[in-house]
Write a protein that holds these residues in place. Structure first.
Motif, PDB file in Angstrom:
ATOM      1  N   ASP A 210      -7.113  11.030  -5.495  1.00 46.14           N
ATOM      2  CA  ASP A 210      -7.156  11.756  -4.600  1.00 46.14           C
ATOM      3  C   ASP A 210      -6.500  12.779  -4.264  1.00 46.14           C
ATOM      4  O   ASP A 210      -5.456  13.153  -4.526  1.00 46.14           O
ATOM      5  N   TYR A 307     -11.314   8.593   3.385  1.00 47.27           N
ATOM      6  CA  TYR A 307     -10.507   7.940   4.223  1.00 47.27           C
ATOM      7  C   TYR A 307     -11.419   7.246   5.324  1.00 47.27           C
ATOM      8  O   TYR A 307     -12.034   7.969   5.938  1.00 47.27           O
ATOM      9  N   LYS A 313      -7.723  12.381   8.034  1.00 48.29           N
ATOM     10  CA  LYS A 313      -6.840  12.515   6.861  1.00 48.29           C
ATOM     11  C   LYS A 313      -7.529  13.478   6.005  1.00 48.29           C
ATOM     12  O   LYS A 313      -8.751  13.226   5.560  1.00 48.29           O
TER      13      LYS A 313
ATOM     14  N   PRO B  91      -0.913   8.645   6.308  1.00 49.87           N
ATOM     15  CA  PRO B  91      -1.195   7.329   5.811  1.00 49.87           C
ATOM     16  C   PRO B  91      -1.059   7.020   4.448  1.00 49.87           C
ATOM     17  O   PRO B  91      -1.409   8.077   3.619  1.00 49.87           O
ATOM     18  N   PRO B  92      -0.416   6.021   4.075  1.00 54.34           N
ATOM     19  CA  PRO B  92      -0.290   6.002   2.384  1.00 54.34           C
ATOM     20  C   PRO B  92      -1.587   5.417   1.715  1.00 54.34           C
ATOM     21  O   PRO B  92      -1.487   5.514   0.527  1.00 54.34           O
ATOM     22  N   ASP B  93      -2.634   4.996   2.343  1.00 56.80           N
ATOM     23  CA  ASP B  93      -3.518   4.249   1.587  1.00 56.80           C
ATOM     24  C   ASP B  93      -4.376   5.151   0.816  1.00 56.80           C
ATOM     25  O   ASP B  93      -4.352   6.449   1.314  1.00 56.80           O
ATOM     26  N   PRO B  94      -5.147   4.858  -0.112  1.00 56.45           N
ATOM     27  CA  PRO B  94      -5.360   3.575  -0.748  1.00 56.45           C
ATOM     28  C   PRO B  94      -3.900   3.036  -1.228  1.00 56.45           C
ATOM     29  O   PRO B  94      -3.677   3.600  -2.497  1.00 56.45           O
TER      30      PRO B  94
END
Lengths: 454, 454
Positions: A210, A307, A313, B91-94
Motif C-alpha cells: 500500500d 480503505y 485514508k 489507522p494501521p489496517d490492514p
C-alpha cells in the motif's frame, strides 16, 4: 383428499413450530465457524424424518458437511420418488439490514422471516410434512427417499462423489426438487429450466505494498481503477457481454418457446416498484423475463480494495478484488465458460498491474422436458390444489447439482418451487409466506398420487 | 557546534527509547475507540516538552482531539520559530500485513518500525530533542513554540478555529514543519510545495435491497458494475482526468522550474523495483516526478460492495461505495474541486442507479518561496550537516493546514522533512531510518542558529 386436508389443518401450528426450530440453527455452510451447527442441523433433519414416518434416516459422512438420507419404502414394486433439498443456508450478512435476527424466526403479516425460511429449509420441510400426512393417514402412494445435503450454497463440492458412491441407495424413478420460486399463488408456475453458474474471483495487484496516495498517486497504476476499467469493459453499449466466445454455445430459443414463456404475467411498474428502481437494465433485444430466464448474464457479486472503514485514508492500495459470476443457459458449459472468464480477466489486465483469477463455484444449466411423466404429475397436482394449470417458466437461478443427479441416477428432475421471487433469497430479511408453505404441503401428496397412477 | 554533537552522542539511546514510548500509544484520530489514547498521547507530548526544557506546555481543548502547545521563550526581542506537527496517526489496517505490531516499535537494520515513526511522531520528536540539546547546552538562538495537533490525519477540522482563537499565543516569525520526506541522506532535498486534497465518498444504489443474482441478474443495473463504469470514465486514454473544468485553474509550471525540479535524481528501474511493478503509469507528457509533484491527480482510495467474505455468494447487491481523492496543485481550490467532483459523480450516474456523494476531507495546495529567510536558513543548515545544498522539490502529499496557518499567522512555512518516500507512510510497516532521525536532530539547531543570525 379430505383426510390429508384435515390432518394438515389439525397440525399446522405444530408444523410451523417445528420449522422454526430448524431455522434457529445457523447452518451456514460457507463459514467454517459453523461446522458444529451444520452437524446439529443434519441431526435435526434426520430426527424430523424419523418422526414423520421414515423407516430409516441417517446422517452420512462426506469430505465436507454431512448428507442426510431418509426413506419410507412402502412397496418395492411401486415407483420411487427421490426428494432432493439442502439444509445449509447462505451467510446472513449484511446483518445490520435485518429487521429481526436471521436465526430468530418470526411471523409478520403471514410471512415467516429467517435465513433459510424459503431457501431451502422451509421448502424441504414441506416434503417432510407431506410424508407425515401421507404416512399417518396410511395413504402414501409411492416409495419416497430423501437426499438433503449441507453444501448446496457452496457448490455441492462433495455431492457428486456421494451420489456416485450410493447409486443403489438413491435409485429412483424421478427426482423432485423444491428449491425455487413460483410466480404467485394466483398464478402457479413450474420451472422447466435452471441456469448454470460460473463464479470466479479476480485479484488485481498494482504496487507490492500500500502506498501514500499523495507521494505516489498519479505515477503508479491504481489496482482499483484498473479493476474498474476491466469490469466496465465486460459489457458493450447494448449490455452484451464482451468476453470473446461467451455466447458461442448459446442455442437461440425458438419463437414458439419465447411466445410460451411470454405468457407469464409481468407488470413492469410493479416489478420496478418492488425493487425500488426508476428504470430497468439489461441486454438489448430481450424482455425482462427473457433476460433472467433464457439469456446468460454476467454479474458483479462483490468488490473490495483499499480503505473501506469510516473516514478518509489517503492510500493507493496494493490490491483490489472482485467476485464475478455468470449465469449460463442450456448448452453452455460451466467448465468452459469458467476457463474463458479466468483467461479473459488475465488477458485484459491493463499495463502496470498483474491479475490472478480463480474458480470459486460452478454448475451446469439444466432443462427438464414438459412431456415427462414427472412434469405431468406435478402439473396435475397444481391444477388440483390451485384450480389452474401451472405456467412453465425458465428460472434464473442455478441448482448446480441437477446435471450430476440426472447423469448418475439416470432419471429426470421435476421442480416444484413454492417460494416467490420476492422472498429475499441470499439477502437480508429472507422470508417464506406461510400460505405458500401450507399450499406446498397440500400439493405435494397429489404429485405422489398422480405419479403412482401413471 | 561540537557541544550539540556531543550531547546527542551521549543521549541518543535515551532519545530513541523515549520515542518508542510515544509510538506505543495507539493515537488513531480517525477511530473513536481510541479517544482516550489520543489524550494519553497529548499528555505524553506535553510531558516530554517540559522535560526538554519548555518553560510552559499545555494540553489545550478543541471540539475534537486536544492540541499540545509548548514554548521556550529566551528573549522576546529574538525571532520566534513555531514548530507545527501532529501526534495522531493513520489507522494501521490492514493489520495482517505488518511484520511486527504497529504499536510495538522495533528496530531492524537501523530502521524503527511503528505506525507514526515517520508520520509524524518521529519527526516531531526530532524538534523536541533539538530543543533539549540547545536548552541543556545553553545555546538556544531563537524563541521556540510548539503547536502539535491531534487531527492532522483526519483533515484538521478544529485547528483553524484554534489558531484563530490563539493568534497571540502562536505569534511567530516563521513556521517550521517536519512532516514530509527528503530524497535521501546522500541527496538532501526540501519541499517547496505541497499538493492540496479533495476527498469524497460515492455511494451507488441500484435495487433497494440485495437481490439473488440468478433471479434478478441481467434485468437490474448492478451498482458495482455501474460504479466501475463511472470510475473507468474518470481518465481518458492519456490518463488525463475527464471531470469537466478539473484543470481550469492549474497554472502550467514554467520550463525553468521544470528544469530545476528535473535535477532531482531519479532512477526508473530502482523506482519500479522498489514498488514491485513492471511498468509505471500516469498522465501522458509528464515525468514521474512531475506526475507526483506539479500535476493534479485522481486516485481511488477504497472500494466496496456486495459479498466480500470467503467463498461465493450469488448476490446482486443494493449498494456499492468508493472513496476517491484528488491531489491539487497551486491555484486549484479544494472547495471548488470538491464541489466539482461531488457534482460530476452525481451527473454521470448511469440509468438504473442513484448516486450520493459526500465530502470527507480536504485542504488547499501550498507553495513556499525559495528566497525567504526561513528557506535560506534551512538550506544553510542542511549544507552544514550534509555537506551539500538541499535540492528544492515539489512534494506530492498534502498538509491541509498550511494555507490556514499562513493566513492566520501571516508568516511563511518552511518544510524540513527528514523522512523518505519509502517509509511506508499510511501503509503497513511504516518505518523511520534512525540515521534520518539523528540527522534531523543534528540539523534542526543549525536552522535556529542561521535564522537568528539573519
Amino acid at each position: 383428499m379430505q383426510v390429508w386436508k384435515d390432518y394438515q389443518e389439525k397440525n399446522k401450528d405444530r408444523f410451523l413450530d417445528e420449522l422454526k426450530d430448524l431455522l434457529r440453527i445457523p447452518s451456514i455452510s460457507a463459514n467454517s465457524a459453523n461446522k458444529e451447527d451444520m452437524r446439529k442441523c443434519a441431526e435435526a433433519v434426520k430426527q424430523r424424518l424419523l418422526e414423520a414416518g421414515a423407516g430409516k434416516a441417517e446422517v452420512m459422512e462426506t469430505a465436507g458437511h454431512p448428507v442426510v438420507y431418509g426413506e419410507k419404502i412402502i412397496d418395492p414394486s411401486k415407483p420411487t420418488v427421490l426428494v432432493y433439498g439442502h439444509y445449509d443456508v447462505q451467510p446472513p450478512d449484511p446483518l445490520n439490514l435485518w429487521t429481526s435476527g436471521p436465526f430468530e424466526p418470526v411471523v409478520k403479516d403471514g410471512k415467516l422471516y429467517a435465513r433459510g425460511s424459503a431457501d431451502d429449509k422451509g421448502q424441504v420441510y414441506m416434503h417432510v410434512k407431506a410424508l407425515e400426512i401421507m404416512n399417518k393417514t396410511n395413504s402414501q402412494p409411492t416409495n419416497i427417499k430423501f437426499l438433503i445435503e449441507g453444501e448446496e450454497e457452496v457448490g455441492s463440492p462433495n455431492l457428486e462423489k456421494f451420489v456416485a458412491d450410493h447409486k443403489d441407495l438413491l435409485k429412483c424413478d424421478v427426482i423432485l426438487i423444491s428449491d425455487s420460486a413460483m410466480i404467485s399463488l394466483d398464478t402457479p408456475s413450474m420451472d422447466i429450466g435452471m441456469r448454470g453458474l460460473a463464479y470466479i474471483q479476480v485479484e488485481v495487484t498494482g504496487p507490492s505494498r500500500d502506498l501514500h496516495s499523495g507521494v505516489y498517486g498519479g505515477a503508479v497504476a491504481n489496482p482499483i481503477t484498473m479493476l474498474a476499467r476491466m469490469i466496465a469493459s465486460c459489457h458493450d453499449e447494448n449490455n452484451h457481454i464482451t468476453i470473446p466466445g461467451f455466447y458461442d454455445d448459446v442455442i437461440n430459443v425458438s419463437d414458439d418457446e419465447r411466445k410460451m414463456l411470454g405468457q407469464a404475467p409481468y407488470n413492469e411498474n410493479e416489478y420496478k416498484a418492488d425493487l425500488g428502481v426508476q428504470s430497468l437494465w439489461g441486454e438489448k433485444g430481450f424482455s425482462t423475463n427473457e433476460r433472467t430466464g433464457i439469456r446468460p448474464t454476467l454479474e458483479l457479486n462483490g468488490i473490495w480494495g483499499g480503505y473501506i472503514q469510516e473516514g478518509a485514508k489517503t492510500v493507493l492500495p496494493s490490491k483490489a478484488y472482485a467476485k464475478i459470476s455468470a449465469r449460463l443457459v442450456p448448452n453452455q458449459s460451466s467448465e468452459k465458460i469458467t476457463a474463458m472468464m479466468l483467461e479473459h480477466f488475465k488477458k485484459i489486465a491493463p499495463e502496470g498491474v498483474t491479475v490472478k483469477a480463480e474458480n470459486l463455484h460452478g454448475g451446469e444449466p439444466y432443462m427438464t422436458p414438459i412431456g415427462s411423466k414427472g412434469y405431468q404429475a406435478a402439473s396435475q397436482a397444481y391444477e388440483t390444489t390451485f384450480g389452474k394449470k401451472p405456467i412453465p417458466v425458465r428460472g434464473g437461478g442455478s441448482i448446480p447439482i441437477c446435471t450430476i443427479l440426472e447423469r448418475e441416477l439416470g432419471v429426470k428432475i421435476v421442480f416444484m418451487g413454492f417460494g416467490l421471487d420476492s422472498d429475499n433469497l441470499h439477502s437480508p430479511n429472507e422470508k417464506f409466506d406461510l400460505a405458500n408453505f401450507y399450499k406446498g404441503i397440500e400439493t405435494i401428496p397429489y404429485f405422489h398420487q398422480f405419479y403412482a397412477q401413471q
